[in-house]
Design a protein around this motif. Structure first.
Motif, PDB file in Angstrom:
ATOM      1  N   TYR A  93      35.113 -41.655  25.908  1.00 52.44           N
ATOM      2  CA  TYR A  93      35.616 -42.943  26.110  1.00 52.44           C
ATOM      3  C   TYR A  93      34.495 -43.851  27.141  1.00 52.44           C
ATOM      4  O   TYR A  93      34.024 -43.214  27.975  1.00 52.44           O
TER       5      TYR A  93
ATOM      6  N   ASP B 196      26.413 -49.261  30.184  1.00 57.66           N
ATOM      7  CA  ASP B 196      25.849 -50.646  30.456  1.00 57.66           C
ATOM      8  C   ASP B 196      24.410 -50.389  30.322  1.00 57.66           C
ATOM      9  O   ASP B 196      23.918 -49.190  30.557  1.00 57.66           O
TER      10      ASP B 196
ATOM     11  N   TYR C 117      32.343 -47.326  28.351  1.00 58.79           N
ATOM     12  CA  TYR C 117      32.727 -48.888  28.840  1.00 58.79           C
ATOM     13  C   TYR C 117      31.286 -49.822  28.843  1.00 58.79           C
ATOM     14  O   TYR C 117      30.061 -49.211  29.347  1.00 58.79           O
TER      15      TYR C 117
ATOM     16  N   SER D 208      31.668 -58.421  25.768  1.00 60.61           N
ATOM     17  CA  SER D 208      31.723 -58.022  24.412  1.00 60.61           C
ATOM     18  C   SER D 208      30.585 -58.512  23.738  1.00 60.61           C
ATOM     19  O   SER D 208      29.784 -59.140  24.235  1.00 60.61           O
TER      20      SER D 208
ATOM     21  N   ASN E 166      29.760 -44.623  31.435  1.00 61.21           N
ATOM     22  CA  ASN E 166      29.415 -45.644  31.893  1.00 61.21           C
ATOM     23  C   ASN E 166      27.892 -46.216  30.832  1.00 61.21           C
ATOM     24  O   ASN E 166      26.753 -45.715  31.177  1.00 61.21           O
TER      25      ASN E 166
ATOM     26  N   ALA F 273      39.276 -50.526  32.832  1.00 59.79           N
ATOM     27  CA  ALA F 273      39.675 -50.468  31.569  1.00 59.79           C
ATOM     28  C   ALA F 273      39.565 -49.438  30.633  1.00 59.79           C
ATOM     29  O   ALA F 273      40.496 -49.134  29.653  1.00 59.79           O
ATOM     30  N   ALA F 274      38.706 -48.471  30.965  1.00 55.27           N
ATOM     31  CA  ALA F 274      38.390 -47.407  30.082  1.00 55.27           C
ATOM     32  C   ALA F 274      39.552 -46.460  30.426  1.00 55.27           C
ATOM     33  O   ALA F 274      40.097 -45.643  29.333  1.00 55.27           O
TER      34      ALA F 274
ATOM     35  N   MET G  99      34.652 -47.257  22.460  1.00 55.54           N
ATOM     36  CA  MET G  99      34.303 -48.084  23.072  1.00 55.54           C
ATOM     37  C   MET G  99      35.205 -49.164  23.811  1.00 55.54           C
ATOM     38  O   MET G  99      36.187 -49.768  23.031  1.00 55.54           O
ATOM     39  N   VAL G 100      35.078 -49.474  24.980  1.00 50.54           N
ATOM     40  CA  VAL G 100      36.131 -50.366  25.579  1.00 50.54           C
ATOM     41  C   VAL G 100      35.151 -51.383  26.222  1.00 50.54           C
ATOM     42  O   VAL G 100      34.081 -51.051  27.182  1.00 50.54           O
ATOM     43  N   VAL G 101      35.574 -52.644  26.120  1.00 45.52           N
ATOM     44  CA  VAL G 101      34.884 -53.732  27.084  1.00 45.52           C
ATOM     45  C   VAL G 101      35.543 -54.006  28.394  1.00 45.52           C
ATOM     46  O   VAL G 101      36.719 -54.170  28.722  1.00 45.52           O
ATOM     47  N   GLY G 102      34.862 -53.742  29.469  1.00 42.36           N
ATOM     48  CA  GLY G 102      35.311 -54.100  30.751  1.00 42.36           C
ATOM     49  C   GLY G 102      34.623 -52.841  31.443  1.00 42.36           C
ATOM     50  O   GLY G 102      33.657 -52.272  31.320  1.00 42.36           O
TER      51      GLY G 102
ATOM     52  N   ARG H 132      42.749 -47.551  28.715  1.00 46.53           N
ATOM     53  CA  ARG H 132      42.585 -47.280  27.384  1.00 46.53           C
ATOM     54  C   ARG H 132      43.012 -45.819  27.045  1.00 46.53           C
ATOM     55  O   ARG H 132      43.851 -45.282  26.170  1.00 46.53           O
TER      56      ARG H 132
END
Length: 177
Positions: free
Chosen positions: A103, A77, A105, A109, A75, A161-162, A154-157, A165
């Motif tokens: 991975y 964020d 997130y 975006s 994470n 979502a990660a 990198m995953v948006v969400g 992916r």
């Protein structure tokens, strides 16, 4: 083969950290992974009464979980400002140095500068390329500093979502390293 994921992030500081960790681990299980949450290894035995000894015990426990994991789900964020949690950044770097896939997130975006502008405009100067102290903003079109965004997928969400992916990449037999 990736079967276990170290769940990196500032989530351990949430007021409901233990319950949240259980939810994260349940999400991992739904996608076929074992989630390793940092608080899992931070047993009461680490509390020695000496804060530094306790910190060293937590550090060793977290490194043990990172070493045991096949990959990291992070994470990244913003946390207490316009950057990810510093401990999480260390864990990502440690995993990358050990050759583990990461991975990560973020919730929205956009480039780092766009994300700061949207969520933390008080940190920006009138010149969009600078912060309020006159320091240049890194702008490569990446959602975070390049030292995090380049080695990570990198995953948006959010975490879901990660995980999707990661599962998709594994199922497609893509190189996730």
């Amino acid at each position: 083969m990736i079967t276990s994921l170290y769940l990196a992030g500032p989530d351990i500081f949430r007021p409901d950290a233990v319950a949240h960790g259980e939810r994260l681990k349940a999400l991992c299980a739904r996608h076929g992974f074992e989630g390793l949450f940092p608080l899992d290894a931070q047993v009461a035995g680490h509390a020695t009464g000496d804060a530094r000894d306790t910190a060293r015990g937590i550090y060793r426990a977290d490194i043990g979980l990172l070493d045991a994991a096949d990959a990291v789900l992070a994470n990244l964020d913003f946390f207490r400002g316009a950057e990810p949690d510093s401990g999480t950044c260390f864990e990502v770097g440690y995993a990358v140095a050990r050759g583990k896939p990461v991975y990560a997130y973020v919730p929205e975006s956009g480039s780092l500068a766009e994300r700061i502008h949207h969520r933390c405009p008080q940190y920006l100067a009138a010149d969009a390329g600078m912060d309020v102290h006159g320091w240049q903003l890194e702008e490569f079109g990446l959602p975070l500093n390049l030292m995090l965004a380049v080695p990570c997928v990198m995953v948006v969400g959010g975490v879901e979502a990660a995980l999707q992916r990661l599962r998709s990449d594994i199922d497609a037999r893509r190189d996730v390293a």
